[in-house]
Every structure is written in structure tokens, then in C-alpha cells.
Design a protein around this motif. Sequence first.
Motif, PDB file in Angstrom:
ATOM      1  N   MET A 125       0.849  -1.184   0.000  1.00 40.25           N
ATOM      2  CA  MET A 125       0.000   0.000   0.000  1.00 40.25           C
ATOM      3  C   MET A 125       0.878   1.224   0.000  1.00 40.25           C
ATOM      4  O   MET A 125       1.896   1.255   0.658  1.00 40.25           O
ATOM      5  CB  MET A 125      -0.894  -0.060   1.231  1.00 40.25           C
ATOM      6  N   ARG A 126       0.440   2.178  -0.738  1.00 35.05           N
ATOM      7  CA  ARG A 126       1.132   3.453  -0.802  1.00 35.05           C
ATOM      8  C   ARG A 126       0.188   4.553  -0.371  1.00 35.05           C
ATOM      9  O   ARG A 126      -0.959   4.597  -0.813  1.00 35.05           O
ATOM     10  CB  ARG A 126       1.511   3.712  -2.250  1.00 35.05           C
ATOM     11  N   ILE A 127       0.645   5.434   0.502  1.00 37.12           N
ATOM     12  CA  ILE A 127      -0.148   6.613   0.842  1.00 37.12           C
ATOM     13  C   ILE A 127       0.082   7.601  -0.291  1.00 37.12           C
ATOM     14  O   ILE A 127       1.222   7.911  -0.638  1.00 37.12           O
ATOM     15  CB  ILE A 127       0.300   7.224   2.189  1.00 37.12           C
ATOM     16  N   SER A 128      -0.986   8.101  -0.874  1.00 34.80           N
ATOM     17  CA  SER A 128      -0.870   9.045  -1.988  1.00 34.80           C
ATOM     18  C   SER A 128      -0.391  10.401  -1.480  1.00 34.80           C
ATOM     19  O   SER A 128      -0.429  10.698  -0.279  1.00 34.80           O
ATOM     20  CB  SER A 128      -2.220   9.220  -2.683  1.00 34.80           C
ATOM     21  N   THR A 129       0.027  11.231  -2.408  1.00 33.71           N
ATOM     22  CA  THR A 129       0.396  12.614  -2.072  1.00 33.71           C
ATOM     23  C   THR A 129      -0.798  13.301  -1.433  1.00 33.71           C
ATOM     24  O   THR A 129      -0.663  14.035  -0.452  1.00 33.71           O
ATOM     25  CB  THR A 129       0.837  13.368  -3.340  1.00 33.71           C
ATOM     26  N   ARG A 130      -1.967  13.048  -1.983  1.00 35.76           N
ATOM     27  CA  ARG A 130      -3.199  13.645  -1.447  1.00 35.76           C
ATOM     28  C   ARG A 130      -3.413  13.225   0.015  1.00 35.76           C
ATOM     29  O   ARG A 130      -3.768  14.049   0.859  1.00 35.76           O
ATOM     30  CB  ARG A 130      -4.364  13.206  -2.336  1.00 35.76           C
ATOM     31  N   GLY A 131      -3.199  11.950   0.319  1.00 36.93           N
ATOM     32  CA  GLY A 131      -3.343  11.468   1.690  1.00 36.93           C
ATOM     33  C   GLY A 131      -2.318  12.092   2.626  1.00 36.93           C
ATOM     34  O   GLY A 131      -2.634  12.495   3.748  1.00 36.93           O
ATOM     35  N   ASP A 132      -1.086  12.189   2.159  1.00 41.12           N
ATOM     36  CA  ASP A 132      -0.028  12.811   2.947  1.00 41.12           C
ATOM     37  C   ASP A 132      -0.339  14.283   3.211  1.00 41.12           C
ATOM     38  O   ASP A 132      -0.248  14.758   4.342  1.00 41.12           O
ATOM     39  CB  ASP A 132       1.315  12.674   2.220  1.00 41.12           C
ATOM     40  N   TYR A 133      -0.753  15.002   2.174  1.00 39.18           N
ATOM     41  CA  TYR A 133      -1.077  16.425   2.320  1.00 39.18           C
ATOM     42  C   TYR A 133      -2.250  16.617   3.273  1.00 39.18           C
ATOM     43  O   TYR A 133      -2.265  17.553   4.083  1.00 39.18           O
ATOM     44  CB  TYR A 133      -1.406  17.048   0.972  1.00 39.18           C
ATOM     45  N   ALA A 134      -3.250  15.748   3.192  1.00 34.48           N
ATOM     46  CA  ALA A 134      -4.405  15.847   4.086  1.00 34.48           C
ATOM     47  C   ALA A 134      -3.965  15.674   5.540  1.00 34.48           C
ATOM     48  O   ALA A 134      -4.397  16.424   6.420  1.00 34.48           O
ATOM     49  CB  ALA A 134      -5.449  14.800   3.706  1.00 34.48           C
ATOM     50  N   CYS A 135      -3.100  14.704   5.787  1.00 35.44           N
ATOM     51  CA  CYS A 135      -2.593  14.477   7.144  1.00 35.44           C
ATOM     52  C   CYS A 135      -1.786  15.679   7.629  1.00 35.44           C
ATOM     53  O   CYS A 135      -1.923  16.112   8.777  1.00 35.44           O
ATOM     54  CB  CYS A 135      -1.756  13.204   7.199  1.00 35.44           C
ATOM     55  N   ARG A 136      -0.960  16.227   6.761  1.00 37.38           N
ATOM     56  CA  ARG A 136      -0.160  17.402   7.145  1.00 37.38           C
ATOM     57  C   ARG A 136      -1.043  18.600   7.461  1.00 37.38           C
ATOM     58  O   ARG A 136      -0.796  19.332   8.423  1.00 37.38           O
ATOM     59  CB  ARG A 136       0.813  17.765   6.028  1.00 37.38           C
ATOM     60  N   ALA A 137      -2.068  18.820   6.642  1.00 37.55           N
ATOM     61  CA  ALA A 137      -2.968  19.957   6.853  1.00 37.55           C
ATOM     62  C   ALA A 137      -3.705  19.825   8.177  1.00 37.55           C
ATOM     63  O   ALA A 137      -3.788  20.789   8.955  1.00 37.55           O
ATOM     64  CB  ALA A 137      -3.956  20.055   5.695  1.00 37.55           C
ATOM     65  N   LEU A 138      -4.221  18.632   8.471  1.00 39.66           N
ATOM     66  CA  LEU A 138      -4.955  18.460   9.720  1.00 39.66           C
ATOM     67  C   LEU A 138      -4.031  18.483  10.930  1.00 39.66           C
ATOM     68  O   LEU A 138      -4.420  18.950  11.993  1.00 39.66           O
ATOM     69  CB  LEU A 138      -5.780  17.177   9.685  1.00 39.66           C
ATOM     70  N   LEU A 139      -2.806  18.019  10.756  1.00 35.39           N
ATOM     71  CA  LEU A 139      -1.839  18.134  11.849  1.00 35.39           C
ATOM     72  C   LEU A 139      -1.560  19.605  12.138  1.00 35.39           C
ATOM     73  O   LEU A 139      -1.483  20.014  13.296  1.00 35.39           O
ATOM     74  CB  LEU A 139      -0.539  17.393  11.517  1.00 35.39           C
ATOM     75  N   SER A 140      -1.460  20.420  11.102  1.00 36.64           N
ATOM     76  CA  SER A 140      -1.259  21.857  11.293  1.00 36.64           C
ATOM     77  C   SER A 140      -2.418  22.459  12.086  1.00 36.64           C
ATOM     78  O   SER A 140      -2.210  23.267  12.995  1.00 36.64           O
ATOM     79  CB  SER A 140      -1.114  22.561   9.939  1.00 36.64           C
ATOM     80  N   LEU A 141      -3.640  22.050  11.768  1.00 41.17           N
ATOM     81  CA  LEU A 141      -4.800  22.538  12.517  1.00 41.17           C
ATOM     82  C   LEU A 141      -4.756  22.050  13.964  1.00 41.17           C
ATOM     83  O   LEU A 141      -5.072  22.804  14.886  1.00 41.17           O
ATOM     84  CB  LEU A 141      -6.105  22.087  11.853  1.00 41.17           C
ATOM     85  N   ALA A 142      -4.363  20.804  14.166  1.00 37.72           N
ATOM     86  CA  ALA A 142      -4.293  20.247  15.520  1.00 37.72           C
ATOM     87  C   ALA A 142      -3.235  20.956  16.364  1.00 37.72           C
ATOM     88  O   ALA A 142      -3.449  21.193  17.560  1.00 37.72           O
ATOM     89  CB  ALA A 142      -3.997  18.752  15.467  1.00 37.72           C
ATOM     90  N   LEU A 143      -2.119  21.314  15.751  1.00 39.86           N
ATOM     91  CA  LEU A 143      -1.043  21.993  16.480  1.00 39.86           C
ATOM     92  C   LEU A 143      -1.451  23.387  16.935  1.00 39.86           C
ATOM     93  O   LEU A 143      -0.883  23.926  17.872  1.00 39.86           O
ATOM     94  CB  LEU A 143       0.221  22.066  15.619  1.00 39.86           C
ATOM     95  N   ARG A 144      -2.449  23.963  16.280  1.00 43.00           N
ATOM     96  CA  ARG A 144      -2.900  25.317  16.613  1.00 43.00           C
ATOM     97  C   ARG A 144      -4.403  25.353  16.890  1.00 43.00           C
ATOM     98  O   ARG A 144      -5.079  26.333  16.612  1.00 43.00           O
ATOM     99  CB  ARG A 144      -2.552  26.255  15.472  1.00 43.00           C
ATOM    100  N   ASP A 145      -4.901  24.268  17.423  1.00 41.67           N
ATOM    101  CA  ASP A 145      -6.335  24.120  17.644  1.00 41.67           C
ATOM    102  C   ASP A 145      -6.909  25.211  18.538  1.00 41.67           C
ATOM    103  O   ASP A 145      -8.058  25.610  18.390  1.00 41.67           O
ATOM    104  CB  ASP A 145      -6.629  22.737  18.234  1.00 41.67           C
ATOM    105  N   ASP A 146      -6.115  25.714  19.466  1.00 46.34           N
ATOM    106  CA  ASP A 146      -6.601  26.735  20.402  1.00 46.34           C
ATOM    107  C   ASP A 146      -6.603  28.144  19.803  1.00 46.34           C
ATOM    108  O   ASP A 146      -7.065  29.080  20.436  1.00 46.34           O
ATOM    109  CB  ASP A 146      -5.766  26.703  21.687  1.00 46.34           C
ATOM    110  N   GLU A 147      -6.119  28.293  18.584  1.00 47.47           N
ATOM    111  CA  GLU A 147      -6.032  29.614  17.958  1.00 47.47           C
ATOM    112  C   GLU A 147      -7.245  29.965  17.096  1.00 47.47           C
ATOM    113  O   GLU A 147      -7.296  31.032  16.514  1.00 47.47           O
ATOM    114  CB  GLU A 147      -4.759  29.711  17.105  1.00 47.47           C
ATOM    115  N   GLY A 148      -8.203  29.067  16.993  1.00 46.44           N
ATOM    116  CA  GLY A 148      -9.387  29.340  16.188  1.00 46.44           C
ATOM    117  C   GLY A 148      -9.170  28.982  14.731  1.00 46.44           C
ATOM    118  O   GLY A 148      -8.223  28.272  14.386  1.00 46.44           O
TER     119      GLY A 148
END
Length: 151
Positions: free
Chosen positions: A1-24
Motif C-alpha cells: 500500500m502506498r499513501i498518496s500525495t493527497r493522503g499525505d497532504y491531508a494528514c499534514r494539513a490536519l496536523l497543522s490545525l491540531a497543532l494550533r487548535d486553540d487559535e481558532g
Amino acid sequence: MRISTRGDYACRALLSLALRDDEGPTSVRDIAERTGLPQPYLEQILLALKGAGLVRSKRGVGGGYLLNRPADEITLAEIVSAVDGPITLGDFGQPHQDGSCDHEGQCVLLAIWDQAGSHMRQHLNGYTLAAIADISRGEAPWPALTAHELS
């Protein structure tokens, strides 16, 4: 199985939101700048994640995207599945369960591919955005291979 670029980007984007979840809400532009992801592609990915119920958006001044659930309730498997579809090694079908196989050895291999896909789903379900955010902040140890995975 390969994680697609789209899957990787989605994970990165949501991680960015999680890292700053308290900022709105965070704008797509800010997420793109922080993650180094191309903004037009990121917009498409965030729309898919919104459709899957993983993020919500707020319009207007100070608007942007927010996680739709707590970060400790969102797994990597959910994120990847939301943008790439079900986590499998391929679309090979299911093996015959009654011992009658159409082609020599095919059913044994189908069972192995199915089992490997299941292991991948379990592995990705073991990581929540909150856990990954903790690792990113240096508050938890980096993922390591277990003795079982090394053998």
C-alpha cells in the motif's frame, strides 16, 4: 500500500490545525505557508475533508478551517480514507472461503493481501492527530518499530 500525495497532504494539513487548535480558524493560505503545501491543491483536499466531516469552515473575516472533532478522536486512517478511499493493498476481491479457488494459489494470496491491508488500517488507526501533535512538539517519543515488526 502506498499513501498518496493527497493522503499525505491531508494528514499534514490536519496536523497543522491540531497543532494550533486553540487559535481558532486557520485560513488555507496560512495552512499552505506553514506546511509548504500548494494552496490550490490544499483547497481541494480541505473540501474533501469537510465533506467527510473531519473539518468545518468559518466564513468571513477571521474565518478559515477548524477540526470538526477533538484531535484525539481523529485518526490517520480516517484522514487517508477520506481523501483516498478505503485503505487496501488493492482491489483484488475476496478469497473463496470454501477451499475452491479459481486459479492456482490465487486465494491464498488474496487472503494475504487482505490481511496486510488490515494491518495497515490498524496501524494508522493507532495514531490520532493529538498523539502526532504531541510527538511534533517533543512531548512524546517518536514512533519506533517494535521487536515484532523488526523480525
